[in-house]
Design an enzyme around this catalytic site. Sequence first.
Site, PDB file in Angstrom:
ATOM      1  N   CYS A  75     -93.066 -39.994 -30.542  1.00 37.31           N
ATOM      2  CA  CYS A  75     -91.833 -40.361 -30.328  1.00 37.31           C
ATOM      3  C   CYS A  75     -91.465 -41.521 -29.387  1.00 37.31           C
ATOM      4  O   CYS A  75     -90.360 -42.031 -29.232  1.00 37.31           O
ATOM      5  CB  CYS A  75     -90.889 -39.118 -29.895  1.00 37.31           C
ATOM      6  SG  CYS A  75     -91.097 -37.881 -31.226  1.00 37.31           S
ATOM      7  N   HIS A 117     -88.469 -45.089 -34.378  1.00 36.64           N
ATOM      8  CA  HIS A 117     -88.772 -44.349 -35.573  1.00 36.64           C
ATOM      9  C   HIS A 117     -87.312 -43.906 -35.872  1.00 36.64           C
ATOM     10  O   HIS A 117     -86.310 -44.052 -34.984  1.00 36.64           O
ATOM     11  CB  HIS A 117     -89.696 -43.234 -35.513  1.00 36.64           C
ATOM     12  CG  HIS A 117     -89.138 -42.055 -34.506  1.00 36.64           C
ATOM     13  ND1 HIS A 117     -89.286 -42.215 -33.082  1.00 36.64           N
ATOM     14  CD2 HIS A 117     -88.608 -41.058 -34.695  1.00 36.64           C
ATOM     15  CE1 HIS A 117     -88.965 -41.291 -32.683  1.00 36.64           C
ATOM     16  NE2 HIS A 117     -88.485 -40.359 -33.619  1.00 36.64           N
ATOM     17  N   HIS A 155     -84.678 -41.211 -38.361  1.00 33.90           N
ATOM     18  CA  HIS A 155     -84.271 -39.723 -38.644  1.00 33.90           C
ATOM     19  C   HIS A 155     -83.033 -39.824 -39.543  1.00 33.90           C
ATOM     20  O   HIS A 155     -82.245 -40.641 -39.593  1.00 33.90           O
ATOM     21  CB  HIS A 155     -83.917 -38.873 -37.401  1.00 33.90           C
ATOM     22  CG  HIS A 155     -85.231 -38.682 -36.494  1.00 33.90           C
ATOM     23  ND1 HIS A 155     -86.097 -37.935 -36.925  1.00 33.90           N
ATOM     24  CD2 HIS A 155     -85.320 -38.899 -34.998  1.00 33.90           C
ATOM     25  CE1 HIS A 155     -86.861 -37.883 -35.953  1.00 33.90           C
ATOM     26  NE2 HIS A 155     -86.404 -38.542 -34.713  1.00 33.90           N
ATOM     27  N   HIS A 168     -76.852 -45.822 -39.164  1.00 38.05           N
ATOM     28  CA  HIS A 168     -77.738 -47.191 -39.430  1.00 38.05           C
ATOM     29  C   HIS A 168     -77.622 -48.084 -38.109  1.00 38.05           C
ATOM     30  O   HIS A 168     -77.807 -49.139 -38.236  1.00 38.05           O
ATOM     31  CB  HIS A 168     -77.181 -47.849 -40.574  1.00 38.05           C
ATOM     32  CG  HIS A 168     -77.750 -47.375 -42.012  1.00 38.05           C
ATOM     33  ND1 HIS A 168     -77.202 -46.424 -42.511  1.00 38.05           N
ATOM     34  CD2 HIS A 168     -78.884 -47.754 -42.770  1.00 38.05           C
ATOM     35  CE1 HIS A 168     -77.624 -45.878 -43.641  1.00 38.05           C
ATOM     36  NE2 HIS A 168     -78.605 -46.593 -43.706  1.00 38.05           N
ATOM     37  N   GLU A 211     -82.510 -33.092 -36.220  1.00 42.59           N
ATOM     38  CA  GLU A 211     -83.359 -34.289 -36.287  1.00 42.59           C
ATOM     39  C   GLU A 211     -84.263 -34.318 -37.396  1.00 42.59           C
ATOM     40  O   GLU A 211     -84.488 -35.388 -37.853  1.00 42.59           O
ATOM     41  CB  GLU A 211     -84.138 -34.287 -34.913  1.00 42.59           C
ATOM     42  CG  GLU A 211     -84.615 -35.720 -34.602  1.00 42.59           C
ATOM     43  CD  GLU A 211     -85.169 -35.850 -33.141  1.00 42.59           C
ATOM     44  OE1 GLU A 211     -84.464 -36.336 -32.210  1.00 42.59           O
ATOM     45  OE2 GLU A 211     -86.350 -35.228 -32.967  1.00 42.59           O
TER      46      GLU A 211
END
Length: 164
Positions: free
Chosen positions: A22, A26, A28, A70, A134
Amino acid sequence: MKVSKRFRWEAAHRLPWHEGSCRFMHGHSYRMMVELEGEPTENTPGGSAMLIDFKHVKRIVKPLVDAMDHATIVNASDTELREAIEALESKVYVMPYDSTAENIARHVAESVRDDGASVLRTHGVHTIRVQVWETETCYAEVEREVPEGRSDPASAEEVLAAMR
């Protein structure tokens, strides 16, 4: 009485202090459930048993979801990532703390409480619960009380009118 509305968005983030993966940026596919609890008031049109119309919940929560969708969710103190995202002219959403599921849930619950207090009180809502998923198997949940105060139907209607 409880009502719930689900929301979804896509976002990236990182936790630079994390010992595992993490720490790398990245993404989700977030899912969120916003639950409101209370008792309908006599201000409810027609004296019905409706706590609050789902369109009011959407008007309070959707601008926040749209801002995160986004985007890269960044802690305000993570200036390195913030500057990189801004240099790429990409969408960034800055929070005052790390973008853990727990903190996103807290951020949403407090925003709903603060931005929607008048409308929520008018409809008899006293508790806000937010679950942020998540992943398919992991979520965080936060609960906040709607502050007591004068329930002013006129000002609540003004808030709703401004949201239209």
